[in-house]
Design an enzyme around this catalytic site. Sequence first.
Site, PDB file in Angstrom:
ATOM      1  CG  ASN A 203      16.824  81.106-112.420  1.00 53.64           C
ATOM      2  OD1 ASN A 203      17.853  80.488-112.634  1.00 53.64           O
ATOM      3  ND2 ASN A 203      15.828  80.595-111.713  1.00 53.64           N
TER       4      ASN A 203
ATOM      5  NE  ARG B  55      14.706  72.467-113.281  1.00 53.56           N
ATOM      6  CZ  ARG B  55      15.922  72.804-112.910  1.00 53.56           C
ATOM      7  NH1 ARG B  55      16.280  72.730-111.632  1.00 53.56           N
ATOM      8  NH2 ARG B  55      16.800  73.270-113.801  1.00 53.56           N
ATOM      9  CG  ASP B  56      16.429  76.831-111.698  1.00 52.86           C
ATOM     10  OD1 ASP B  56      16.615  76.325-110.579  1.00 52.86           O
ATOM     11  OD2 ASP B  56      17.227  77.617-112.223  1.00 52.86           O
TER      12      ASP B  56
ATOM     13  CG  HIS C   5      21.196  81.892-110.546  1.00 54.53           C
ATOM     14  ND1 HIS C   5      20.786  81.189-109.438  1.00 54.53           N
ATOM     15  CD2 HIS C   5      20.802  81.146-111.602  1.00 54.53           C
ATOM     16  CE1 HIS C   5      20.174  80.075-109.803  1.00 54.53           C
ATOM     17  NE2 HIS C   5      20.180  80.029-111.112  1.00 54.53           N
TER      18      HIS C   5
ATOM     19  CB  CYS D  12      20.457  76.663-106.387  1.00 51.02           C
ATOM     20  SG  CYS D  12      21.118  74.991-106.188  1.00 51.02           S
TER      21      CYS D  12
ATOM     22  CG  HIS E 241      20.935  78.437-115.805  1.00 50.01           C
ATOM     23  ND1 HIS E 241      19.803  77.682-116.009  1.00 50.01           N
ATOM     24  CD2 HIS E 241      20.793  78.956-114.560  1.00 50.01           C
ATOM     25  CE1 HIS E 241      19.028  77.728-114.927  1.00 50.01           C
ATOM     26  NE2 HIS E 241      19.618  78.502-114.030  1.00 50.01           N
TER      27      HIS E 241
END
Length: 298
Positions: free
Chosen positions: A246, A11-12, A206, A237, A204
């Site tokens: 990430n 997903r991300d 980055h 993002c 989470h």
Amino acid sequence: MRVTIYEVGPRDGLQNEPVTIPVEVKREFIRRLADAGLTTIEATSFVHPKWVPQLADADELLADLPRRPGVRYPVLVPNERGLDRALARGVTDIAIFGSATESFARRNLNRTLDSQFNMFAPVVERALAHGLRVRAYLSMVFADPWEGPTPPEQVVRIGRRLLDLGCYELSLGDTIGVGTPGHVERLLDAFAEAGVGMDRLAVHFHDTYGQALANTLTALRRGVTVVDASAGGIGGCPYAKSATGNLATEDLVWMLHGMGVETGVDLKALVATSLWLAERLGRPSPSRVVQALAKEMR
């Protein structure tokens, strides 16, 4: 000690790719991640395809996605329309995505910092009524590109409201990757002082400034045991251009295994998966561990 890895690559990770990946490749990617031992794999998002065209195939993906026993496949749900789609596909785990700053709330959600809850509340209420587990993401927890540093007390205030809606877990997102271990300590201490246990939090990170692993280790030492990561380090993002990839799942697993921490992940199988995906993305994985182990696997 055991750490749970919340894999966000499908997903991300894929949502920020410049090209759309075929649905059969996504499905195979998820299957390989499960084969490697990951037990929480965020599969996709029910966001409007106009905003994230890379995930426009969410319904098709989930319709034929094999579910492995013991593996959860959460999806991101932005609003009640997204929840309707998730329920229709038999989803059991969802996530909502909130902002810790006014500027990002307006740009990403078209809401103010406080009015975003008018969108979240009915989603969470209905999801819980249907027996779903609901996770909350909170973005820009250290800073955003428009306002600069985010006050920890503001992050705690918004984060507690998300948990109070009924979310079982709050993932703290360093969306543009500017956080350092000092920032992590101060924010987690602020949550602890507000009565929020580390068992309710995930992190989470980055890796914009190369701090993701150091920040993760700091969070682990503070008692957090759930870490978001993306296979191969892909992602970013689409609404924050300064956000880079990430934290790579392989880099995280290498560190954790070196510390004697259990993850249940087969690192070589995971590296092989990221190498396979890199071929389909047409570029090498940014993960240092993938790059290092790839030489040994040739």
